[in-house]
Enzyme design. Structure first.
Site, PDB file in Angstrom:
ATOM      1  N   ASP A 250       0.860  -1.184   0.000  1.00 29.05           N
ATOM      2  CA  ASP A 250       0.000   0.000   0.000  1.00 29.05           C
ATOM      3  C   ASP A 250       0.895   1.232   0.000  1.00 29.05           C
ATOM      4  O   ASP A 250       1.426   1.623   1.047  1.00 29.05           O
ATOM      5  CB  ASP A 250      -0.906   0.008   1.237  1.00 29.05           C
ATOM      6  CG  ASP A 250      -1.994  -1.059   1.175  1.00 29.05           C
ATOM      7  OD1 ASP A 250      -1.747  -2.125   0.581  1.00 29.05           O
ATOM      8  OD2 ASP A 250      -3.076  -0.840   1.748  1.00 29.05           O
TER       9      ASP A 250
ATOM     10  N   LYS B  48      -6.941   3.489  -3.313  1.00 27.61           N
ATOM     11  CA  LYS B  48      -7.380   3.478  -1.914  1.00 27.61           C
ATOM     12  C   LYS B  48      -7.608   4.903  -1.445  1.00 27.61           C
ATOM     13  O   LYS B  48      -6.852   5.803  -1.815  1.00 27.61           O
ATOM     14  CB  LYS B  48      -6.306   2.772  -1.070  1.00 27.61           C
ATOM     15  CG  LYS B  48      -6.531   2.735   0.422  1.00 27.61           C
ATOM     16  CD  LYS B  48      -5.382   1.975   1.083  1.00 27.61           C
ATOM     17  CE  LYS B  48      -5.421   2.071   2.600  1.00 27.61           C
ATOM     18  NZ  LYS B  48      -4.277   1.378   3.238  1.00 27.61           N
TER      19      LYS B  48
ATOM     20  N   LYS C  88     -10.453   0.396  -2.522  1.00 25.28           N
ATOM     21  CA  LYS C  88     -10.309   0.157  -1.085  1.00 25.28           C
ATOM     22  C   LYS C  88     -10.603   1.428  -0.303  1.00 25.28           C
ATOM     23  O   LYS C  88      -9.769   2.331  -0.260  1.00 25.28           O
ATOM     24  CB  LYS C  88      -8.904  -0.352  -0.753  1.00 25.28           C
ATOM     25  CG  LYS C  88      -8.676  -0.599   0.750  1.00 25.28           C
ATOM     26  CD  LYS C  88      -7.276  -1.107   1.027  1.00 25.28           C
ATOM     27  CE  LYS C  88      -7.010  -1.224   2.523  1.00 25.28           C
ATOM     28  NZ  LYS C  88      -5.633  -1.725   2.824  1.00 25.28           N
TER      29      LYS C  88
END
Length: 309
Positions: A146, A209, A245
């Site tokens: 991430d 995300k 996400k």
């Protein structure tokens, strides 16, 4: 990199906000349908601990909870005990990746370990340092990375620079999946959220995300709508499916179901899998298990009834 896709972007903020208010009023599902949606949510959770006081012991405990997210007797009551229900991934800092990999290996499960990297959460580190951190996390055994973008590149309109930074991060990830954190609460406008989403996908992101969870404003429905519509547009243009996400501030079972419903409405049922949808959360699983406990037993769980992660 196709700057023509983003050169004339204008998001109708009032319309998006109105739509988000309507989303909050959606009726939640009840009974067995609610239990089914909650179990689906569990399989899409990135069970996360990102604290300065993380230790091997609390990471080990988190990994055990990742493998056994819902009490076995509750799953048996729902006839779901043999379906292999686990969370989507365990997310930790790079320094704790080895602990998580070893704990999951000892538990005999194949849950991927995700690691935040690239100057998380601020992004205020040199690119060389970001790339080195990514490579170390992959070397330690992380199968998902991430990364976090440099917000200054968005705020100053340096789209080529943003593309190049994300592209190099994608290259450093190798075979690991890359989720690109936009930190939407710090991008200034929904127009920028859309543009940054598009650039991140063009640069090879497997997921986009919303947040690090460390900003003042994290995952919100207006931002979610804008990012999902960017994903849909990108899919229409290229045929490539990119995951989504939301992360940060998602704490209740009702919120989790609403996010699932929103994904179904905006992107379709095919996105409701761990391969294309994740919920970044640290405390959400506890509330989901409480709701399933109530559904099965008809009474509310006491503090000692459920194991904490």
């Amino acid at each position: 990199l196709e700057l023509g896709w983003i050169s004339k972007v204008h998001v109708n903020r009032p319309a998006v906000v109105r739509h988000a208010e309507q989303i909050k009023k959606w009726r939640t599902v009840k009974g067995n349908w609610q239990a089914a949606w909650l179990l689906k949510a569990v399989t899409c959770i990135d069970l996360t601990t990102l604290s300065g006081d993380d230790t091997p012991s609390n990471v080990h405990r988190l990994c055990f909870k990742a493998k056994h997210p819902i009490r076995e007797d509750l799953l048996k009551a729902l006839d779901m005990h043999d379906k292999g229900i686990t969370v989507g991934a365990v997310c930790v800092y790079p320094a704790r990746v080895t602990d998580a990999v070893n704990a999951l290996k000892a538990a005999g499960c194949n849950i991927p370990v995700a690691s935040v990297a690239a100057g998380f959460p601020s992004g205020q580190t040199p690119l060389e340092t970001k790339l080195a951190e990514i490579k170390l996390a992959v070397e330690y055994g992380a199968r998902e990375i991430d990364i976090v973008i440099s917000r200054s590149l968005v705020l100053s309109g340096q789209w080529e620079g943003l593309y190049e930074e994300i592209r190099q991060c994608r290259e450093a990830c190798g075979e690991a999946h890359m989720k690109t954190i936009l930190a939407t609460g710090e991008l200034g406008s929904l127009d920028n959220v859309y543009r940054a989403s598009m650039i991140a996908m063009m640069a090879g992101s497997d997921f986009i995300k919303t947040s690090t969870g460390k900003e003042v404003e994290n995952a919100t429905f207006p931002v979610g709508v804008v990012m999902m519509r960017a994903i849909r547009e990108y899919y229409w243009q290229t045929g490539n499916k990119v995951g989504f996400k939301p992360a940060g501030g998602i704490r209740t079972a009702k919120e989790a179901i609403t996010w699932l419903m929103l994904v179904k409405v905006e992107l379709g049922v095919e996105w409701l899998t761990p391969e294309l949808f994740r919920l970044g959360a640290s405390s959400l699983l506890g509330d989901i298990e409480k709701q399933i406990f109530y559904h099965v037993t008809g009474s509310y769980a006491l503090q000692h009834d459920l194991a904490t992660a």
